[in-house]
Scaffold this active site. Sequence first.
Site, short mmCIF file in Angstrom:
data_model
loop_
_atom_site.label_atom_id
_atom_site.label_comp_id
_atom_site.label_asym_id
_atom_site.label_seq_id
_atom_site.Cartn_x
_atom_site.Cartn_y
_atom_site.Cartn_z
N HIS A 139 7.73 88.02 59.95
CA HIS A 139 6.45 88.66 60.29
C HIS A 139 5.47 88.30 59.17
O HIS A 139 4.68 89.13 58.76
CB HIS A 139 6.60 90.18 60.38
CG HIS A 139 7.59 90.65 61.41
ND1 HIS A 139 8.07 91.93 61.46
CD2 HIS A 139 8.18 89.99 62.43
CE1 HIS A 139 8.92 92.04 62.48
NE2 HIS A 139 9.01 90.87 63.08
N TYR A 149 1.83 67.98 55.92
CA TYR A 149 3.10 68.70 55.76
C TYR A 149 3.36 69.60 56.95
O TYR A 149 4.49 69.75 57.42
CB TYR A 149 3.10 69.48 54.43
CG TYR A 149 2.58 68.59 53.35
CD1 TYR A 149 3.36 67.53 52.89
CD2 TYR A 149 1.28 68.71 52.87
CE1 TYR A 149 2.86 66.63 51.97
CE2 TYR A 149 0.78 67.82 51.95
CZ TYR A 149 1.57 66.77 51.50
OH TYR A 149 1.07 65.88 50.60
N HIS A 209 13.03 83.84 61.74
CA HIS A 209 11.95 84.64 62.36
C HIS A 209 11.38 85.54 61.28
O HIS A 209 12.11 86.28 60.62
CB HIS A 209 12.50 85.47 63.52
CG HIS A 209 11.55 86.54 63.96
ND1 HIS A 209 10.27 86.27 64.38
CD2 HIS A 209 11.69 87.88 64.04
CE1 HIS A 209 9.66 87.41 64.69
NE2 HIS A 209 10.51 88.40 64.48
N HIS A 231 3.09 89.40 66.96
CA HIS A 231 4.41 89.69 66.39
C HIS A 231 4.73 88.76 65.22
O HIS A 231 4.80 89.22 64.08
CB HIS A 231 5.44 89.60 67.52
CG HIS A 231 6.83 89.95 67.14
ND1 HIS A 231 7.80 90.27 68.06
CD2 HIS A 231 7.45 90.00 65.94
CE1 HIS A 231 8.93 90.53 67.43
NE2 HIS A 231 8.75 90.36 66.14
N GLU A 240 17.02 91.45 67.31
CA GLU A 240 16.22 90.30 67.76
C GLU A 240 17.09 89.06 67.94
O GLU A 240 16.58 87.95 68.02
CB GLU A 240 15.07 90.06 66.77
CG GLU A 240 14.04 91.19 66.83
CD GLU A 240 12.81 91.02 65.96
OE1 GLU A 240 12.97 90.63 64.78
OE2 GLU A 240 11.70 91.26 66.44
ZN LIG Z 1 10.18 90.43 64.74
#
Ligand SMILES: [Zn+2]
Length: 210
Positions: free
Chosen positions: A94, A119, A92, A160, A73
């Site tokens: 999930h 925040y 990144h 995703h 990725e």
């Molecule tokens: Zn991912």
Amino acid sequence: MSEAALREQLAALGASLFQRGFSLGSAGNISVRLPDGYLMTPTNSCLGRLEPARISKLGPDWAHLSGDKPSKEVFMHRAVLTARPEAGAVVHLHSTHATAIACIATPGETAPIPPLTPYFVMRIGRALPVIPYYRPGDGAMEPAIHAASKSAKAVLLANHGPVVSGKTLEDAVHAAEELEEAARLALLLRGAGARELTPAQVDDLLSTFG
Ligand SMILES: [Zn+2]
């Protein structure tokens, strides 16, 4: 901070995210900008068990120089770091609640999480663009992320998960945590008629902390 210190910090923050359930298995990846290239978490690595010396190093042209092979990725990180010269790192994940919002939100939407707390506004800002769904590893995602990242610190990849930037590695990790928490609150309060911050309150925060 030296590259050696950044490698140690990346492993420590990765472990912290993993231990608190922000990342499971080999999901999630992190990149850091260096004066002479980038650090990137390796492919199939677990954020909970990163070895500082094995973290991938990429050159200024994103070619793999040393360490383990970088995450598949990596292009998501390239999309954000080239669009945002002020960003020093990208996280990144999930993470569950942000990913849940990514399954509810409509691609093209720019504010899938309401401004409930200061925040979230301070860390993420006004915009959280939702990028259309692409199969994991599909490079066609890169221009879409790049375009949206020019005016947003973070984006949400439909079905995703989030891609979050920060000035430093610590900033990016804190912003990813804040995004996950804001997503959790948004889901808890769905349909409850929660009081959102007003546009004037959001403007005030962004003029002070934005
Ligand atoms: Zn991912």
